[in-house]
Scaffold this motif. Structure first.
Motif, short mmCIF file in Angstrom:
data_model
loop_
_atom_site.label_atom_id
_atom_site.label_comp_id
_atom_site.label_asym_id
_atom_site.label_seq_id
_atom_site.Cartn_x
_atom_site.Cartn_y
_atom_site.Cartn_z
N ASN A 194 10.75 17.44 18.58
CA ASN A 194 9.69 18.30 18.08
C ASN A 194 8.86 17.61 17.00
N THR A 195 9.53 16.75 16.22
CA THR A 195 8.80 16.00 15.19
C THR A 195 7.77 15.08 15.84
N LEU A 196 8.18 14.36 16.89
CA LEU A 196 7.26 13.44 17.55
C LEU A 196 6.13 14.19 18.26
N VAL A 197 6.47 15.31 18.90
CA VAL A 197 5.46 16.05 19.65
C VAL A 197 4.42 16.66 18.71
N SER A 198 4.88 17.15 17.54
CA SER A 198 3.95 17.86 16.66
C SER A 198 3.30 16.94 15.64
N PHE A 199 3.68 15.68 15.61
CA PHE A 199 3.14 14.77 14.60
C PHE A 199 1.68 14.51 14.89
N ASP A 200 0.88 14.76 13.91
CA ASP A 200 -0.56 14.58 14.06
C ASP A 200 -0.99 13.53 13.03
N TYR A 201 -1.25 12.36 13.49
CA TYR A 201 -1.53 11.31 12.52
C TYR A 201 -2.95 10.78 12.67
N PHE A 202 -3.46 10.24 11.62
CA PHE A 202 -4.71 9.49 11.71
C PHE A 202 -4.56 8.31 10.76
N SER A 203 -5.21 7.30 11.06
CA SER A 203 -5.14 6.13 10.21
C SER A 203 -6.56 5.64 9.95
N ALA A 204 -6.92 5.50 8.67
CA ALA A 204 -8.27 5.07 8.35
C ALA A 204 -8.53 3.65 8.84
N SER A 205 -7.49 2.82 8.88
CA SER A 205 -7.68 1.43 9.26
C SER A 205 -7.35 1.18 10.72
N GLY A 206 -7.14 2.22 11.47
CA GLY A 206 -6.82 2.00 12.88
C GLY A 206 -5.46 2.57 13.21
N ARG A 207 -4.96 2.23 14.37
CA ARG A 207 -3.72 2.84 14.85
C ARG A 207 -2.52 2.28 14.09
N ALA A 208 -1.69 3.17 13.58
CA ALA A 208 -0.50 2.72 12.87
C ALA A 208 0.52 2.24 13.89
N SER A 209 1.34 1.27 13.49
CA SER A 209 2.36 0.76 14.40
C SER A 209 3.44 1.82 14.58
N ASN A 210 4.14 1.73 15.70
CA ASN A 210 5.22 2.69 15.93
C ASN A 210 6.30 2.56 14.88
N ASP A 211 6.52 1.33 14.42
CA ASP A 211 7.54 1.13 13.39
C ASP A 211 7.17 1.86 12.11
N ALA A 212 5.88 1.79 11.74
CA ALA A 212 5.41 2.48 10.54
C ALA A 212 5.53 3.99 10.72
#
Lengths: 209, 165
Positions: free
Chosen positions: A71-89
């Motif tokens: 549920n955490t992964l499904v509902s996670f809504d992210y944005f990154s000002a510098s582009g796509r964040a790595s999966n590790d981050a």
């Protein structure tokens, strides 16, 4: 990772009622007896919080980490000002465990059936940083063609019995990971025990080396 | 005609002093749904939170209830803590933590007993003693992880300061 979750569409199949069954689990029983003697245990539960599971682990001196990772992964809504964040981050952000954390047990339940190979490997690589020699991991991997659209709800009835409840009757294709793949999907772990269940799942007990 | 003799005057019974002493009423404070509190809350009474709180809530000897409308981003220290609303923060209770079906907690919980009702949402860690019959842990009385110790120590330090003042 986020795109993978958003693009998945359920396959609508004529299906029986959602699963609801009490299941004897030899692997979970083995996990309960695998804990080394220790003053306090650390358990990582990747499923959602349930009253029974909290009550079960409340009987021992334990720190129970509940992540509800699906549920955490499904509902996670992210944005990154510098582009796509790595999966590790992203994983470090979603599961920020204290640096000195060492889990004694990891309950993956049936989560592996809902992550593709690369994502599963990256998730487990992140978790492996917080495992030590002897950490045990419990997982159900489907050998059926289909699995429920969302993970089953696992409730611990006792040391050898799990109550499994499906939240939906809708199905999706199962990845069907087999035993030879497990060491690659769970870096650092080897298979300790494996049992085939009548419901089409194979339960694994893996141990960190 | 109307005058009564002293013998005929009705006796007025006066109850003993111990019965006349009023019973102490348990104080309970309320943060209503329209209130927003930013800062530390300390005191010696039970508290029901139906509004928003950001900061710390330190009521070590009292019961704290985060009601259905309660939205808090705070660390909470109390005797018993009941969550029916939303909490982002660490909860430390001397006796018990209860998260009701409508409750949602993101953070760490530490108490001798933790009850999670089915349907409650929780993400974080739960520090459990192992048995409800054990003596409740006194904050700082046992070896604890740095994270839990930091929360508790910080909260207890504030509680000690407020008690002295």
């Amino acid at each position: 990772m986020i795109q993978w979750f958003r693009n998945r569409k359920p396959e609508l199949q004529p299906v029986p009622q959602p699963i609801e069954q009490a299941q004897k689990s030899l692997a979970f029983n083995a996990l309960c007896h695998q804990f080394p003697a220790r003053e306090k245990y650390r358990v990582l539960d990747l499923g959602p919080a349930t009253a029974r599971n909290v009550e079960f682990f409340g009987r021992i001196r334990c720190r129970l980490h509940i992540e509800d990772l699906f549920n955490t992964l499904v509902s996670f809504d992210y944005f990154s000002a510098s582009g796509r964040a790595s999966n590790d981050a992203v994983l470090s952000y979603l599961m920020p465990f204290p640096r000195n954390t060492r889990f004694d047990a990891v309950l993956a339940w049936d989560l592996p059936n809902y992550l593709d190979r690369d994502i599963l490997r990256q998730v487990m690589q992140h978790i492996a940083r917080y495992c030590g020699k002897g950490t045990v991991l419990f997982a159900w991997v489907s050998t059926n063609r289909y699995v429920p659209e969302t993970p089953l709800r696992f409730e611990i009835m006792d040391e050898e019995t799990l109550q499994c409840t499906g939240e939906t009757a809708v199905l999706r294709a199962a990845p069907n990971y087999d035993a030879p793949e497990m060491p690659r999907l769970f870096p650092g772990f080897r298979i300790c025990n494996s049992f085939a269940l009548r419901n089409g799942y194979r339960e694994y007990l893996l141990i960190f080396e | 005609m109307w005058k009564k003799s002293e013998e005929e005057r009705p006796e007025i019974s006066v109850p003993p002093a111990s019965i006349r002493t009023p019973q102490p009423v348990k104080e309970q404070a309320l943060i209503g749904p329209s209130l927003i509190v930013r800062g530390d809350i300390t005191g010696e009474e039970d508290l029901v939170i139906q509004g928003q709180v950001e900061g710390k809530v330190i009521l070590r000897n009292n019961n704290i209830t985060i009601g259905r409308n309660g939205r808090i981003r705070a660390d909470v220290l109390g005797k018993t803590i009941t969550v029916e609303g939303s909490v982002q923060g660490n909860l430390v209770a001397e006796e018990k933590i209860v998260v009701r079906q409508a409750g949602e907690v993101k953070g760490n919980m530490q108490a001798p007993r933790v009850n999670l009702e089915d349907g409650a949402k929780f993400k974080g860690s739960i520090d459990m003693d192992g048995t409800a019959a054990e003596k409740p842990r006194v904050a700082g009385g046992e070896k604890e992880d740095k994270a839990a110790a930091a929360v508790q120590g910080d909260l207890m330090g504030k509680a000690g300061q407020s008690a002295k003042s």
